[in-house]
Design a protein around this motif. Structure first.
Motif, PDB file in Angstrom:
ATOM      1  N   ASP A 250      -5.058  -2.278  -6.951  1.00 40.26           N
ATOM      2  CA  ASP A 250      -3.680  -2.575  -6.552  1.00 40.26           C
ATOM      3  C   ASP A 250      -3.306  -4.019  -6.880  1.00 40.26           C
ATOM      4  OD1 ASP A 250      -3.188   0.004  -5.715  1.00 40.26           O
ATOM      5  OD2 ASP A 250      -3.437  -0.432  -3.576  1.00 40.26           O
TER       6      ASP A 250
ATOM      7  N   ASN B 264       0.850  -1.181   0.000  1.00 44.78           N
ATOM      8  CA  ASN B 264       0.000   0.000   0.000  1.00 44.78           C
ATOM      9  C   ASN B 264       0.890   1.237   0.000  1.00 44.78           C
ATOM     10  OD1 ASN B 264      -1.516   2.228   1.788  1.00 44.78           O
ATOM     11  ND2 ASN B 264      -2.999   1.050   0.603  1.00 44.78           N
TER      12      ASN B 264
ATOM     13  N   LYS C 232      -5.310  -3.064  -0.271  1.00 41.50           N
ATOM     14  CA  LYS C 232      -6.516  -2.306   0.066  1.00 41.50           C
ATOM     15  C   LYS C 232      -7.637  -2.444  -0.963  1.00 41.50           C
ATOM     16  CE  LYS C 232      -7.322   1.814   2.584  1.00 41.50           C
ATOM     17  NZ  LYS C 232      -6.539   2.316   3.647  1.00 41.50           N
TER      18      LYS C 232
END
Length: 157
Positions: free
Chosen positions: A88, A35, A84
């Motif tokens: 991603d 992240n 998250k």
């Protein structure tokens, strides 16, 4: 080849359910959080580390650092990868991170999102990302905790 046991989408990243329940269930000895924001936030990292047992290590990398470093993992590192959102995950897979199985655990409801299960809400961008992951051969399931039955996300796409 890194030993990625499971990749999980959880917008809370590491918390008790991830740090204890899932890590123990999987037998993971390393949780990697991919992240961009948390990678540069030691306060958040310290808070998340409190939810992990002493036998599990944590690493906090940006998406690009994860792509660059994951293949250097030691053979004895049993990795639980936590991200998250599905966008991603697409970046990681397209960056050659060997993600075979994706657990969708928690995606909070917000304006513009449709709630598809009690813990997962998606918008069109999320659906597009999941369809892309499907095309890339990633097996996906919605499952909050290990002892719960899974739900196939493809029926919502």
């Amino acid at each position: 080849m890194p030993n990625i046991l499971l990749t999980r989408i959880d917008n809370r990243l590491i918390h008790g359910q991830v740090g204890m329940t899932w890590a123990n269930h999987l037998g993971a000895n390393l949780i990697v959080v991919a992240n961009d924001k948390v990678a540069d936030d030691p306060v958040q990292q310290n808070l998340m580390d409190m939810a992990v047992s002493d036998v599990v290590d944590t690493r906090y990398f940006t998406i690009q650092e994860t792509i660059d470093k994951i293949h250097y993992a030691a053979d004895d590192q049993l990795i639980f990868l936590v991200v998250k959102d599905p966008q991603d995950v697409v970046k990681l897979v397209e960056g050659n991170v060997p993600i075979v199985k994706l657990n969708i655990g928690n995606m909070h409801f917000s304006e513009g999102k449709q709630q598809i299960t009690s813990t997962v809400s998606v918008n069109e961008a999320d659906k597009q990302a999941f369809r892309r992951l499907q095309k890339l051969g990633v097996k996906m399931e919605i499952r909050r905790v290990p002892d719960e039955s899974n739900t196939d996300i493809s029926k919502f796409l």
